[in-house]
Design a protein around this motif. Sequence first.
Motif, PDB file in Angstrom:
ATOM      1  N   TRP A 182      -5.619  -3.114  12.659  1.00  0.00           N
ATOM      2  CA  TRP A 182      -4.783  -2.382  12.176  1.00  0.00           C
ATOM      3  C   TRP A 182      -4.885  -1.256  13.111  1.00  0.00           C
ATOM      4  CZ3 TRP A 182      -0.259  -1.603  10.351  1.00  0.00           C
ATOM      5  CH2 TRP A 182       0.029  -0.274   9.308  1.00  0.00           C
ATOM      6  N   ASN A 204     -13.743   2.096   5.415  1.00  0.00           N
ATOM      7  CA  ASN A 204     -13.038   3.206   5.547  1.00  0.00           C
ATOM      8  C   ASN A 204     -14.168   4.240   5.813  1.00  0.00           C
ATOM      9  OD1 ASN A 204     -10.059   3.312   4.770  1.00  0.00           O
ATOM     10  ND2 ASN A 204     -10.925   1.763   3.179  1.00  0.00           N
ATOM     11  N   ASP A 221      -2.841  -4.849  -1.513  1.00  0.00           N
ATOM     12  CA  ASP A 221      -3.796  -3.833  -0.860  1.00  0.00           C
ATOM     13  C   ASP A 221      -4.683  -3.428  -1.844  1.00  0.00           C
ATOM     14  OD1 ASP A 221      -4.660  -1.425   0.904  1.00  0.00           O
ATOM     15  OD2 ASP A 221      -3.269  -2.484   2.023  1.00  0.00           O
ATOM     16  N   ASP A 222      -5.475  -2.414  -1.566  1.00  0.00           N
ATOM     17  CA  ASP A 222      -6.567  -1.730  -2.424  1.00  0.00           C
ATOM     18  C   ASP A 222      -6.102  -1.663  -3.830  1.00  0.00           C
ATOM     19  OD1 ASP A 222      -8.768  -0.379  -3.097  1.00  0.00           O
ATOM     20  OD2 ASP A 222      -8.500   1.256  -1.542  1.00  0.00           O
ATOM     21  N   ASP A 255     -11.129  -4.146   5.241  1.00  0.00           N
ATOM     22  CA  ASP A 255     -10.831  -2.518   5.580  1.00  0.00           C
ATOM     23  C   ASP A 255     -12.265  -2.120   5.772  1.00  0.00           C
ATOM     24  OD1 ASP A 255      -9.860  -0.235   5.899  1.00  0.00           O
ATOM     25  OD2 ASP A 255      -8.680  -0.210   4.153  1.00  0.00           O
ATOM     26  N   TRP A 282      -6.424  -7.670   0.291  1.00  0.00           N
ATOM     27  CA  TRP A 282      -7.289  -6.665   0.616  1.00  0.00           C
ATOM     28  C   TRP A 282      -8.576  -6.913   0.235  1.00  0.00           C
ATOM     29  CZ3 TRP A 282     -10.139  -2.416  -1.066  1.00  0.00           C
ATOM     30  CH2 TRP A 282     -10.233  -1.605  -0.375  1.00  0.00           C
ATOM     31  N   CYS A 288      -9.394  -3.836   9.703  1.00  0.00           N
ATOM     32  CA  CYS A 288      -8.685  -2.427   9.538  1.00  0.00           C
ATOM     33  C   CYS A 288      -9.845  -1.486   9.329  1.00  0.00           C
ATOM     34  CB  CYS A 288      -8.020  -2.210   8.299  1.00  0.00           C
ATOM     35  SG  CYS A 288      -7.114  -1.060   7.705  1.00  0.00           S
ATOM     36  N   LYS A 344      -7.008  -8.869   4.700  1.00  0.00           N
ATOM     37  CA  LYS A 344      -6.958  -7.577   5.238  1.00  0.00           C
ATOM     38  C   LYS A 344      -8.525  -6.983   4.952  1.00  0.00           C
ATOM     39  CE  LYS A 344      -4.894  -2.999   5.196  1.00  0.00           C
ATOM     40  NZ  LYS A 344      -3.860  -2.197   4.882  1.00  0.00           N
ATOM     41  N   TRP A 369       0.850  -1.203   0.163  1.00  0.00           N
ATOM     42  CA  TRP A 369      -0.201   0.003   0.048  1.00  0.00           C
ATOM     43  C   TRP A 369       0.868   1.210  -0.254  1.00  0.00           C
ATOM     44  CZ3 TRP A 369      -4.189   2.208  -1.591  1.00  0.00           C
ATOM     45  CH2 TRP A 369      -4.659   3.127  -1.214  1.00  0.00           C
ATOM     46  N   ASP A 398      -3.275   4.324  10.579  1.00  0.00           N
ATOM     47  CA  ASP A 398      -2.736   4.435   9.646  1.00  0.00           C
ATOM     48  C   ASP A 398      -1.161   5.128   9.799  1.00  0.00           C
ATOM     49  OD1 ASP A 398      -4.398   3.171   7.779  1.00  0.00           O
ATOM     50  OD2 ASP A 398      -5.106   4.985   6.953  1.00  0.00           O
ATOM     51  N   GLY A 407      -9.503   2.156   8.046  1.00  0.00           N
ATOM     52  CA  GLY A 407      -8.915   3.444   7.740  1.00  0.00           C
ATOM     53  C   GLY A 407      -7.952   3.847   9.079  1.00  0.00           C
ATOM     54  N   GLY A 408      -7.301   2.885   9.256  1.00  0.00           N
ATOM     55  CA  GLY A 408      -6.496   2.929  10.658  1.00  0.00           C
ATOM     56  C   GLY A 408      -7.331   2.369  11.785  1.00  0.00           C
ATOM     57  N   ARG A 454     -14.959   9.392   2.374  1.00  0.00           N
ATOM     58  CA  ARG A 454     -14.033   8.949   1.326  1.00  0.00           C
ATOM     59  C   ARG A 454     -14.513   8.564   0.200  1.00  0.00           C
ATOM     60  NH1 ARG A 454      -9.941   3.961   1.012  1.00  0.00           N
ATOM     61  NH2 ARG A 454      -7.967   5.075   0.677  1.00  0.00           N
TER      62      ARG A 454
HETATM   63  C1  DGJ Z   1      -7.064   2.444   4.613  1.00  0.00           C
HETATM   64  C2  DGJ Z   1      -5.986   1.412   5.159  1.00  0.00           C
HETATM   65  O1  DGJ Z   1      -6.032   1.826   6.823  1.00  0.00           O
HETATM   66  C3  DGJ Z   1      -4.628   1.529   4.679  1.00  0.00           C
HETATM   67  O2  DGJ Z   1      -3.784   0.667   5.045  1.00  0.00           O
HETATM   68  C4  DGJ Z   1      -5.183   1.049   3.222  1.00  0.00           C
HETATM   69  O3  DGJ Z   1      -5.458  -0.332   3.151  1.00  0.00           O
HETATM   70  C5  DGJ Z   1      -6.228   1.849   2.591  1.00  0.00           C
HETATM   71  N1  DGJ Z   1      -7.263   1.927   3.396  1.00  0.00           N
HETATM   72  C6  DGJ Z   1      -6.596   1.318   1.164  1.00  0.00           C
HETATM   73  O4  DGJ Z   1      -7.441   1.920   0.675  1.00  0.00           O
END
Ligand code: DGJ
Length: 723
Positions: free
Chosen positions: A527, A463, A345-346, A461, A393, A508, A459, A315, A530, A510-511, A425
């Motif tokens: 996670w 967000n 990742d993404d 996510d 991801w 995860c 992973k 990422w 970030d 977004g952190g 986002r």
């Molecule tokens: C937010 C995550 O915290 C990052 O590590 C990464 O995976 C991005 N999203 C990808 O969009």
Amino acid sequence: MLKKLFGLSLSLILSLSYHANAQDIRISTKNNDLILRVGAGKLLYQPYLGKKLANESDINRLGYGHEAYISHGMKDYFSSAIRVVHTDHNPSLELCYKSHSQKQIDKNVTQTTITLKDTQYPIEVKLIYTSYAEQDIIKCHSEITHKEDGNIMLHNYASSMLHFDNKEYYLTSFSGDHAYEVNMSETKLDFGKKIIDTKLGTRANMFSAPFFIIGLDGKAQETSGEAILGTLAWTGNYSFIFDVDQNGELRIVSGINPESSEYSLEANKTFVTPEFIFSYSSCGVGQASRNFHDWALKYQVKHGDKSRLTLLNNWEATHFDFNEEKLSVIIKDASDMGVDMFLLDDGWFGNKYPRRNSTAGLGDWQETKTKLPNGIAKLVEISKENNVKFGLWVEPEMVNPKSELYHNHKDWVIRLPNRKEYYFRKQLVLDLSNPEVQDFVYKTVDDILTTNPEIAFLKWDCNSPITNIYSEYLGANQSHLYIDYVNGLYKVLDKLLEKHPEIQMMLCAGGGGRGDFKALEYFTEFWPSDNTGPLERIFIQWGFSYVFPAKTLCAHVTNWDKRSGIKFKTDVAMMGKLGYDIIYHDLSPADRAFCQRALITYKRISPTIQEGDLYRLHSPYNSDHASQMYVSKDKSKAILFAFNMTPRNRAIPPKVKLQGLDANKNYLIKEINVIKQAKNTTNKKQTQKEEDFIVSGSFLMNFGLDVFLANERSSKVFEITEQ
Ligand code: DGJ
């Protein structure tokens, strides 16, 4: 035989006497007691929570304390645990003791169920306490059922209510924001209410983490004094109410955040609240944390007893800009470094709306042909050839308005039909209260794993918080959405867990927007942020360490914070589950060699870090240094970390007294993770290796070690081994 007969008759007598008298209910762990007492009018009280009482007869001397689970509408004027409106609009509840039972689940675990019943209405509330003796942990939740003619409305429905009668209370909470998670702040609780809650829905913990510390009779200390550490196992909106009344008594009401979540409950259905988990410690909060870690690894976290995979993620290195060729190089790097796995990742999906950035593609989970003409399968194959596992991801709860999914299924999206959409986002949340959407999300992930059975890791996510709150599916029951969403998510995760029990998964948002003990039933790790800058990470990992074991905290070495060197970054990340998210071949040969050695070292020391006892020795909040250590259960090994953040010129670094060792053992102290001296370094002290030496546990714990330096962004790691 006689013994067996005696055992049988004794348990019979016990259960008979519970029914006959039903006066006191003792919920014990190795060191603590929570005592509940049935009083006048059959109300249930909580006379005691604290250190274990020595004699059964001591209990008789306790008074009543407060009602244990206070309902709204009767005699109490502070925060209630439950508020119900009956079918005839009566807004009160009078809960009286009906019965209780105690079941020994195994040698260590006891479950106590207390049934309360309203005096006028056919409604029952069960309070369920599960106690873990060795770990000094108690879990509690409630279950609400009724047989009224129609639906009753639940306005609040706590998992737990606990009472304290102390001189002083200090609350530590953990708040922040994206890339600035879990900042600790302590505040004295005086008369009135303090509420820590969230209503973000999905990325629920973005501004505050779902755990707290209460220092009783003074500020919470690490190694002394009384403290309560508590958390809620719920992957959604939560609320902790700390309410001090006119007599200086504190009640803590924990549960789902009831705001905008009134729940209409049908007759004969059970409303189950999530588990509130707490540990009381009479010797500081450090012990309460160790209790949590032991309990979590043994009873709660997915694969709690297994090791974790080190990884190289792409990422930070590529963001969305990659193709098969670029990824092949990174996979080879992963192999050269010696990590266990490459994590893609993404950015790998979407064709009509390819995922070139965060504005498009979410929801269309097919590989982007222009980027990956041979699909994920080819990347799995390349990973295999390079002897690394493959991880992927996903963000399956979300949708971009620029996606085929959105165009085909607006009815599956949480959105207000008559208002302009607001995007967090550039995306929206799928409506997991709807079983069709649950099936879609399940199928998305299941298809990926079934088509590529060699994927070792996901992973997952998330967000966006829930925005534009409206569910087409729920119709008149809009206030169910926050709760039904989370239960829908659990249904999906249950099915995935059943079908793919071996897959390791990182949570995860977004952190650190998600991370709780219910989610960790499905996820092996999460996670925390970030923000991977090592200075910030020292604080962030410190904060999460209060309840979560090191094994669950993903910590990656990245390019964040250009002023920190690879050693400092790696040392910080080694306190959790180590990973990398860097362009490896851009590193200097010396740094690359350091990473390779560090990964070998981590393999050796990670059992102590991930399964040992954590001692927080020197708080980053107290000075420009931080230190913590991990001690193996048999006290034969320990790993000590010491960090120097931005010490002032000429400041004299403090000595560190170690903890948790055996005073009578001798230990070899060896500095590890040393970086080879670069020719032009100005930072000689950092690169000078300490001499090995042998000294007693008693010396280490009473006199201590000089482990800190005056150099900014520097660190030392010591391996301590019994001789
Ligand atoms: C937010 C995550 O915290 C990052 O590590 C990464 O995976 C991005 N999203 C990808 O969009």
